[in-house]
Design an enzyme around this catalytic site. Structure first.
Site, short mmCIF file in Angstrom:
data_model
loop_
_atom_site.label_atom_id
_atom_site.label_comp_id
_atom_site.label_asym_id
_atom_site.label_seq_id
_atom_site.Cartn_x
_atom_site.Cartn_y
_atom_site.Cartn_z
N ARG A 15 45.02 59.09 71.86
CA ARG A 15 44.98 57.98 72.83
C ARG A 15 45.87 56.83 72.39
O ARG A 15 46.41 56.09 73.21
CB ARG A 15 43.54 57.45 72.93
CG ARG A 15 42.62 58.22 73.81
CD ARG A 15 41.32 57.48 73.96
NE ARG A 15 41.58 56.09 74.27
CZ ARG A 15 40.75 55.09 73.96
NH1 ARG A 15 39.64 55.33 73.32
NH2 ARG A 15 41.04 53.85 74.29
N ARG A 65 38.73 52.78 79.57
CA ARG A 65 38.10 51.47 79.71
C ARG A 65 39.03 50.47 80.38
O ARG A 65 38.61 49.57 81.06
CB ARG A 65 37.68 50.94 78.34
CG ARG A 65 36.41 51.48 77.78
CD ARG A 65 36.05 50.68 76.56
NE ARG A 65 36.17 49.25 76.83
CZ ARG A 65 35.29 48.55 77.53
NH1 ARG A 65 34.28 49.16 78.08
NH2 ARG A 65 35.45 47.26 77.72
N CYS A 111 31.34 52.69 74.57
CA CYS A 111 31.93 53.73 73.72
C CYS A 111 31.24 53.61 72.37
O CYS A 111 30.41 52.75 72.15
CB CYS A 111 33.44 53.55 73.62
SG CYS A 111 33.89 51.98 72.94
N ASP A 116 40.64 46.39 64.73
CA ASP A 116 41.20 47.73 64.88
C ASP A 116 41.69 48.31 63.56
O ASP A 116 41.90 49.52 63.45
CB ASP A 116 42.34 47.73 65.90
CG ASP A 116 41.83 47.46 67.30
OD1 ASP A 116 42.65 47.19 68.19
OD2 ASP A 116 40.59 47.50 67.50
N ARG A 172 30.27 47.39 74.90
CA ARG A 172 31.46 46.88 75.57
C ARG A 172 31.13 46.18 76.91
O ARG A 172 31.58 46.61 77.99
CB ARG A 172 32.50 47.98 75.80
CG ARG A 172 32.85 48.81 74.59
CD ARG A 172 33.56 48.06 73.49
NE ARG A 172 34.91 47.65 73.84
CZ ARG A 172 35.99 48.42 73.69
NH1 ARG A 172 35.86 49.65 73.26
NH2 ARG A 172 37.19 47.95 73.99
N PRO A 173 30.30 45.15 76.91
CA PRO A 173 29.96 44.47 78.17
C PRO A 173 31.20 43.84 78.81
O PRO A 173 32.21 43.65 78.15
CB PRO A 173 28.98 43.38 77.73
CG PRO A 173 29.28 43.14 76.31
CD PRO A 173 29.72 44.46 75.74
N ILE A 174 31.10 43.55 80.09
CA ILE A 174 32.22 42.88 80.77
C ILE A 174 31.75 41.60 81.45
O ILE A 174 32.36 41.11 82.42
CB ILE A 174 32.90 43.82 81.79
CG1 ILE A 174 31.89 44.30 82.85
CG2 ILE A 174 33.58 44.99 81.10
CD1 ILE A 174 32.56 44.96 84.04
N ASP A 175 30.67 41.02 80.93
CA ASP A 175 30.11 39.80 81.53
C ASP A 175 31.12 38.66 81.58
O ASP A 175 31.13 37.87 82.54
CB ASP A 175 28.85 39.37 80.77
CG ASP A 175 29.12 39.17 79.29
OD1 ASP A 175 29.69 40.09 78.65
OD2 ASP A 175 28.82 38.08 78.75
N LEU A 176 31.99 38.56 80.59
CA LEU A 176 32.98 37.46 80.58
C LEU A 176 34.07 37.68 81.63
O LEU A 176 34.56 36.73 82.25
CB LEU A 176 33.58 37.30 79.19
CG LEU A 176 32.58 36.94 78.08
CD1 LEU A 176 33.25 36.92 76.71
CD2 LEU A 176 31.89 35.61 78.38
N LYS A 228 50.19 50.01 72.69
CA LYS A 228 49.21 50.49 73.67
C LYS A 228 48.48 49.31 74.31
O LYS A 228 48.35 49.25 75.54
CB LYS A 228 48.19 51.39 72.99
CG LYS A 228 46.94 51.69 73.83
CD LYS A 228 45.94 52.59 73.15
CE LYS A 228 45.01 51.85 72.25
NZ LYS A 228 43.87 51.19 72.91
N ASN A 229 48.06 48.37 73.51
CA ASN A 229 47.22 47.29 74.03
C ASN A 229 48.00 46.20 74.74
O ASN A 229 47.41 45.31 75.35
CB ASN A 229 46.33 46.71 72.92
CG ASN A 229 45.29 47.72 72.46
OD1 ASN A 229 45.08 48.75 73.12
ND2 ASN A 229 44.66 47.46 71.34
#
Ligand code: EPZ
Length: 418
Positions: free
Chosen positions: A399, A95, A119, A307, A124-128, A22-23
């Protein structure tokens, strides 16, 4: 709302074949819009996250043909009709839609997506992601729950990641492959899924060096072409079945696996008194039912994967002794502890650590999955718990685990979906 009912199961035995990752497939589907030619992606798992990613592409005019029977996805982004991916019913569902930022900036020079919600495992920031894309020349605004990104021209840059974020590394790679000049990503993520994405991009004609190390160097090229690529096996699904063999005192052969991708799980299972015979692309996992408590600390690859923290905690719940599990990647990834306690686990969370004192046997209970890996941990616990376990809201499990009920039934689990 679908539920799973699991009864205490006998020792799981037999063979199980692992699906595509999946990933790995989610960023590769995003990357497939970097060309206007056909991209044939093989061994694509039938998961809701994959369906949602496909729907995002279809919604902006990309041709996607999904042959589920042959696990083949044919993507052709010949004419991307829209750069707006904010349709509520899909953008919010996944996401991984944030992974469309890099490819859309590369291909169309602009895009608008829903801010990926947090979640249960963290905000789950996305600053990077933003830092890297901005360094490449993008102008990114975030308001009213949307992210709007524009880049007249992407120009290579030197980017240092404060944390080896998997998603940020992937987004920056996909934005850099057709940028002007050289991009260096320092402190890059080195997960196998990064390497699979790099291999996909290299086949498309990208110039990437160092994927799989903490420094990735990309020389921008002017055009990328269509490819055929087979997704790597899902190391998390493989690890889950390895733990399933251990928790039921079973004997399972897990096929379609890359051994280097599951070394931490092999090491920790062997420390727990589980026998692991690894060869080529299969692993045999046997347990005599006596599990010894071990400590784990989650870390970026090649450390113990976050995980697998919840599934391994289910195993430690019935181990002999006390186990300390430290979660260093996400700030709130112990949502499953309360549910395991309902099943009789003796666990106590203290900040980022959870202390588990093994008990002889768990008890079946009515429990709730709140995230993908926490959900599968409850399924594993149900396999060895006395009586009946009902897992509510199994959409999270579906999922990330293809044909999860069929696969567990095929190795002797007493499980049904209703
Ligand atoms: C990927 O998520 C995986 N998802 C996750 O798997 C996995 O747990 C995670 O990598 C870590 O290995 C997919 O690949 C689709 P990160 P991602 O960016 O990319 C912080 C599963 O169960 N961070 O490496 O979102 C972040 O908050 C899922 O299959 C920032 O602070 O993970 C977290 O604490 C769950 N700023 C840490 O880094 C950022 O800009 C790791 O996040 C990005 C991340």
């Amino acid at each position: 709302m679908n539920k799973l009912e699991i009864m205490k199961s006998s020792k799981l035995r037999g063979n199980v074949k692992i699906s595509g990752s999946k990933n790995a497939v989610l960023p590769i589907i995003a990357a497939s819009i970097l060309t206007n030619e056909h991209c044939f992606i093989e061994d694509v798992p039938d998961l809701t996250d994959v369906k949602n990613m496909k729907d995002i592409l279809v919604n902006i005019g990309v041709e996607v043909d999904w042959d589920k029977k042959n696990k083949l996805l044919d993507v052709r982004a010949d004419d991307i009709k829209s750069t707006d991916m904010t349709c509520e019913d899909i953008g919010q569902k996944i996401r991984a839609s944030v992974l469309m930022l890099g490819p859309m900036l590369s291909r169309k020079g602009k895009t608008k997506i829903c801010m990926p919600g947090g979640c249960v495992i963290g905000n789950r920031p996305i600053d990077l992601h933003i830092k890297g894309l901005t360094a490449l020349g993008a102008h990114i605004s975030m308001e009213h729950g949307y992210i709007e990104a524009i880049a007249k021209k992407l120009i290579g840059a030197k980017i240092y990641l404060d944390f080896p974020s998997v998603g940020a590394t992937e987004n920056i790679m996909m934005a850099a492959v057709m940028a002007e000049g050289k991009t260096t990503i320092e402190n890059a993520a080195i997960e196998p899924e990064i390497v699979d994405l790099a291999n996909f991009l290299l086949k498309m004609g990208a110039d990437i060096k160092g994927a799989g190390t903490d420094t990735i160097i990309i020389e921008g090229v002017s055009k990328l072409h269509g490819v055929r690529h087979e997704i790597i096996p899902d190391r998390m699904e493989a690890s889950t079945f390895m733990i399933a063999a251990a928790i039921t005192g079973g004997d399972l052969t897990i096929e379609n696996i890359i051994l280097d991708h599951v070394n931490p799980i092999i090491a920790k299972l062997e420390e727990s008194n589980v026998t692991v015979e690894a060869n080529d692309d299969r692993i045999r996992v046997k347990s005599n039912g006596i599990i010894k408590a071990v400590d784990i600390t989650t870390l970026p690859f090649p450390g113990f994967p976050t995980d697998m923290q919840a599934p391994f905690m289910a195993l430690m719940s019935i181990a002999e002794g006390t186990s300390v599990i430290v979660e260093t990647i996400f700030e709130n990834r112990f949502m499953h502890v309360g549910e395991l306690i309902k099943m009789g686990a003796n666990a106590k969370v203290e900040g980022r650590s959870c202390v588990i004192v093994g008990v002889n046997e768990l008890m079946g209970a009515n429990v709730y999955a709140s995230d993908l890996r926490g959900g599968i941990a409850l399924l594993l616990a149900g396999l060895c718990a006395e009586g009946k376990t009902v897992i509510n809201d199994i959409k999270y499990i579906e999922r990330g685990y293809e044909d999860v009920v069929e696969k567990f039934l095929s190795i002797g689990a007493n499980i049904k979906k209703y």
